[in-house]
Scaffold this motif. Structure first.
Motif, PDB file in Angstrom:
ATOM      1  N   ASP A  30       0.835  -1.213   0.000  1.00 51.54           N
ATOM      2  CA  ASP A  30       0.000   0.000   0.000  1.00 51.54           C
ATOM      3  C   ASP A  30       0.865   1.258   0.000  1.00 51.54           C
ATOM      4  N   ASP A  31       1.908   1.260   0.836  1.00 52.35           N
ATOM      5  CA  ASP A  31       2.809   2.418   0.891  1.00 52.35           C
ATOM      6  C   ASP A  31       3.496   2.637  -0.449  1.00 52.35           C
ATOM      7  N   PHE A  32       3.946   1.534  -1.068  1.00 55.47           N
ATOM      8  CA  PHE A  32       4.638   1.646  -2.347  1.00 55.47           C
ATOM      9  C   PHE A  32       3.701   2.172  -3.432  1.00 55.47           C
ATOM     10  N   SER A  33       2.478   1.634  -3.472  1.00 54.37           N
ATOM     11  CA  SER A  33       1.548   2.092  -4.514  1.00 54.37           C
ATOM     12  C   SER A  33       1.155   3.555  -4.297  1.00 54.37           C
ATOM     13  N   ARG A  34       1.029   3.958  -3.043  1.00 54.97           N
ATOM     14  CA  ARG A  34       0.721   5.361  -2.737  1.00 54.97           C
ATOM     15  C   ARG A  34       1.889   6.259  -3.176  1.00 54.97           C
ATOM     16  N   ALA A  35       3.113   5.839  -2.887  1.00 56.67           N
ATOM     17  CA  ALA A  35       4.285   6.622  -3.280  1.00 56.67           C
ATOM     18  C   ALA A  35       4.425   6.669  -4.801  1.00 56.67           C
ATOM     19  N   LEU A  36       4.126   5.565  -5.477  1.00 56.11           N
ATOM     20  CA  LEU A  36       4.197   5.537  -6.932  1.00 56.11           C
ATOM     21  C   LEU A  36       3.153   6.474  -7.544  1.00 56.11           C
ATOM     22  N   SER A  37       1.938   6.425  -7.019  1.00 61.16           N
ATOM     23  CA  SER A  37       0.881   7.312  -7.530  1.00 61.16           C
ATOM     24  C   SER A  37       1.255   8.781  -7.334  1.00 61.16           C
ATOM     25  N   THR A  38       1.744   9.102  -6.151  1.00 59.56           N
ATOM     26  CA  THR A  38       2.146  10.486  -5.867  1.00 59.56           C
ATOM     27  C   THR A  38       3.288  10.907  -6.779  1.00 59.56           C
ATOM     28  N   GLY A  39       4.264  10.018  -6.947  1.00 59.96           N
ATOM     29  CA  GLY A  39       5.404  10.333  -7.807  1.00 59.96           C
ATOM     30  C   GLY A  39       5.008  10.557  -9.246  1.00 59.96           C
ATOM     31  N   LEU A  40       4.102   9.720  -9.747  1.00 59.82           N
ATOM     32  CA  LEU A  40       3.657   9.896 -11.129  1.00 59.82           C
ATOM     33  C   LEU A  40       2.857  11.183 -11.300  1.00 59.82           C
ATOM     34  N   LYS A  41       2.048  11.525 -10.300  1.00 60.11           N
ATOM     35  CA  LYS A  41       1.307  12.790 -10.362  1.00 60.11           C
ATOM     36  C   LYS A  41       2.270  13.970 -10.400  1.00 60.11           C
ATOM     37  N   LEU A  42       3.324  13.908  -9.559  1.00 64.24           N
ATOM     38  CA  LEU A  42       4.319  14.983  -9.546  1.00 64.24           C
ATOM     39  C   LEU A  42       5.048  15.061 -10.879  1.00 64.24           C
ATOM     40  N   ALA A  43       5.316  13.909 -11.475  1.00 58.14           N
ATOM     41  CA  ALA A  43       6.034  13.895 -12.756  1.00 58.14           C
ATOM     42  C   ALA A  43       5.189  14.514 -13.856  1.00 58.14           C
ATOM     43  N   VAL A  44       3.910  14.174 -13.870  1.00 65.11           N
ATOM     44  CA  VAL A  44       3.037  14.670 -14.938  1.00 65.11           C
ATOM     45  C   VAL A  44       2.643  16.120 -14.685  1.00 65.11           C
ATOM     46  N   ALA A  45       2.126  16.412 -13.507  1.00 62.41           N
ATOM     47  CA  ALA A  45       1.587  17.744 -13.223  1.00 62.41           C
ATOM     48  C   ALA A  45       2.669  18.744 -12.832  1.00 62.41           C
ATOM     49  N   GLY A  46       3.654  18.285 -12.087  1.00 62.24           N
ATOM     50  CA  GLY A  46       4.641  19.223 -11.554  1.00 62.24           C
ATOM     51  C   GLY A  46       5.899  19.333 -12.380  1.00 62.24           C
ATOM     52  N   GLY A  47       6.019  18.538 -13.437  1.00 64.99           N
ATOM     53  CA  GLY A  47       7.203  18.615 -14.271  1.00 64.99           C
ATOM     54  C   GLY A  47       8.447  18.055 -13.619  1.00 64.99           C
TER      55      GLY A  47
END
Length: 95
Positions: A30-47
């Motif tokens: 769960d922690d890994f999937s949460r971190a992956l989701s957050t990281g991908l959001k930062l990559a897409v939205a935050g550049g």
């Protein structure tokens, strides 16, 4: 009691330990999937740099695995030494 009948107390202890391990695995996933989701959001939205995000995820996952492995090893060593030398006075025996 015949030798071929399993000891239910031992089986229940093993099931409880298995349940704890499965919960720990689920929490880590769960922690890994949460971190992956957050990281991908930062990559897409935050550049943010996707490579840096994956490096951070890999470091976090390896750190968790190492910590859990060392905790398990610590428990085995404690039980072994306690069984070999006995518990220090005033402390309960390791279970």
């Amino acid at each position: 009691m015949p030798d071929d009948v399993p000891d239910l107390d031992v089986a229940l202890i093993d099931l409880e330990r298995f349940g704890r391990e499965m919960r720990a695995i689920k929490d880590t996933a769960d922690d890994f999937s949460r971190a992956l989701s957050t990281g991908l959001k930062l990559a897409v939205a935050g550049g943010r740099d996707l490579d840096a995000i994956f490096r951070r995820l890999a470091l976090s996952l390896s750190s968790r695995i190492l910590t859990r492995s060392l905790n398990g090893l610590e428990g085995v060593l404690t039980r072994s030494l306690t069984g070999l030398f006995g518990a220090p006075r005033g402390l309960p025996r390791a279970v």
